[in-house]
Design a protein around this motif. Structure first.
Motif, PDB file in Angstrom:
ATOM      1  N   GLU A 279       0.266   6.439   2.980  1.00 37.10           N
ATOM      2  CA  GLU A 279      -0.994   7.089   3.377  1.00 37.10           C
ATOM      3  C   GLU A 279      -2.176   6.124   3.347  1.00 37.10           C
TER       4      GLU A 279
ATOM      5  N   ASP B  81       0.863  -1.179   0.000  1.00 34.05           N
ATOM      6  CA  ASP B  81       0.000   0.000   0.000  1.00 34.05           C
ATOM      7  C   ASP B  81       0.900   1.229   0.000  1.00 34.05           C
ATOM      8  N   THR B  82       0.317   2.383  -0.065  1.00 32.07           N
ATOM      9  CA  THR B  82       1.091   3.617   0.064  1.00 32.07           C
ATOM     10  C   THR B  82       1.216   3.948   1.553  1.00 32.07           C
TER      11      THR B  82
ATOM     12  N   ALA C 246      -8.053   2.966   1.718  1.00 30.80           N
ATOM     13  CA  ALA C 246      -9.150   3.940   1.647  1.00 30.80           C
ATOM     14  C   ALA C 246     -10.070   3.661   0.471  1.00 30.80           C
ATOM     15  N   ALA C 247      -9.526   3.051  -0.586  1.00 30.34           N
ATOM     16  CA  ALA C 247     -10.321   2.716  -1.762  1.00 30.34           C
ATOM     17  C   ALA C 247     -10.948   1.333  -1.658  1.00 30.34           C
TER      18      ALA C 247
ATOM     19  N   LEU D  34      -2.484   5.713  -9.620  1.00 36.04           N
ATOM     20  CA  LEU D  34      -1.610   4.990  -8.707  1.00 36.04           C
ATOM     21  C   LEU D  34      -1.120   3.697  -9.363  1.00 36.04           C
TER      22      LEU D  34
ATOM     23  N   SER E 275      -3.579   4.587   0.743  1.00 35.77           N
ATOM     24  CA  SER E 275      -4.500   4.974  -0.334  1.00 35.77           C
ATOM     25  C   SER E 275      -5.332   3.798  -0.826  1.00 35.77           C
ATOM     26  N   LEU E 276      -4.720   2.615  -0.910  1.00 33.29           N
ATOM     27  CA  LEU E 276      -5.476   1.444  -1.357  1.00 33.29           C
ATOM     28  C   LEU E 276      -6.534   1.063  -0.320  1.00 33.29           C
TER      29      LEU E 276
ATOM     30  N   PRO F 195      -6.919   3.926  -6.876  1.00 36.05           N
ATOM     31  CA  PRO F 195      -7.069   5.365  -7.122  1.00 36.05           C
ATOM     32  C   PRO F 195      -6.425   5.767  -8.440  1.00 36.05           C
TER      33      PRO F 195
END
Length: 243
Positions: A48, A45-46, A53-54, A148, A50-51, A145
């Motif tokens: 942050e 993942d990042t 969160a998605a 990405l 990001s994955l 996202p």
């Protein structure tokens, strides 16, 4: 939940055992660590998340005595929203995970990878895309996202895991115990069993009674293994970048 489960392939009932009750649960269920299968788990993942969160999870595993595997998972998902070609793929599993207090439906696209290949990715000598199938990479691209790329993901792991399948005579169905060891010394013990949608409530009731009789608490805070791993390593990456 049952309506959703009828459109899925299976239901997995899960329970996180409170840390203070681990020893009691392991003894009561007769679990033997020497009979457990050793696994190493890596997430991608990042920093942050990001994955996450998605609703997307990318994972790879090294498994003792077996080939490794990979998965790209999307959750929550409506089974009817998946493209027909993907829904018919033998590599796709749609499952409802249910635990005290909630449930979620996920679509997991699985693949194989050798233990050596996963190790190479974890060590940074091979790209993440090298252990994912074309089908998995397309699934990732459709739900990640915008913009990405796999090469932009960080490695979260390894996490050491002991897994044991067992079939208590009193229950008459297979249970799975997974003990996850996190680098900070914390642990998560998860008990689970799989069944069909039509049997979910009966299996849940029988399993609940069995575990209660074995002294396993059903009232602890429920925490998913994946969320705990992502949270831990994200904090670790943040601390490293700040120093």
């Amino acid at each position: 939940m049952l309506e959703l489960a009828r459109r899925a392939d299976s239901v997995e009932l899960k329970l996180t055992v409170p840390a203070a009750d681990h020893r009691t649960a392991i003894a009561g269920l007769g679990l033997d660590p020497l009979e457990a299968q050793i696994r190493q788990v890596f997430f991608f993942d990042t920093p942050e998340l990001s994955l996450n969160a998605a609703g997307l999870v990318v994972r790879a595993r090294r498994i003792q005595g077996r080939p490794g595997d990979t998965v790209v998972k999307l959750r929550p998902v409506d089974p009817d929203s998946l493209p027909g070609e993907l829904r018919e793929s033998p590599n796709l599993g749609v499952e409802v995970d249910a635990m005290p207090g909630g449930y979620v439906c996920s679509a997991s696209l699985k693949g194989r990878a050798s233990a050596g290949d996963v190790r190479a990715v974890a060590g940074g000598s091979a790209p993440i895309r090298s252990i994912l199938s074309k089908e998995q990479r397309a699934f990732f691209g459709a739900h990640a996202p915008d913009g990405l790329k796999l090469k932009e993901l960080s490695i979260f792991g390894p996490i050491f895991v002991l897994k044991q399948n067992f079939t208590p005579a009193e229950l008459g169905r297979r249970l799975t115990a997974e003990l996850w060891f996190y680098p900070d010394g914390s642990r998560i013990l998860e008990l689970s069993t799989k069944c069909g949608a039509a049997d979910a409530f009966q299996v849940a009731g029988e399993s609940r009674l069995f575990l209660t009789e074995k002294g396993v608490s059903l009232h602890g805070r429920q925490e998913t293994k994946t969320k705990a791993a992502l949270t831990f390593f994200a904090k670790q990456l943040a601390a490293a970048s700040a120093s």
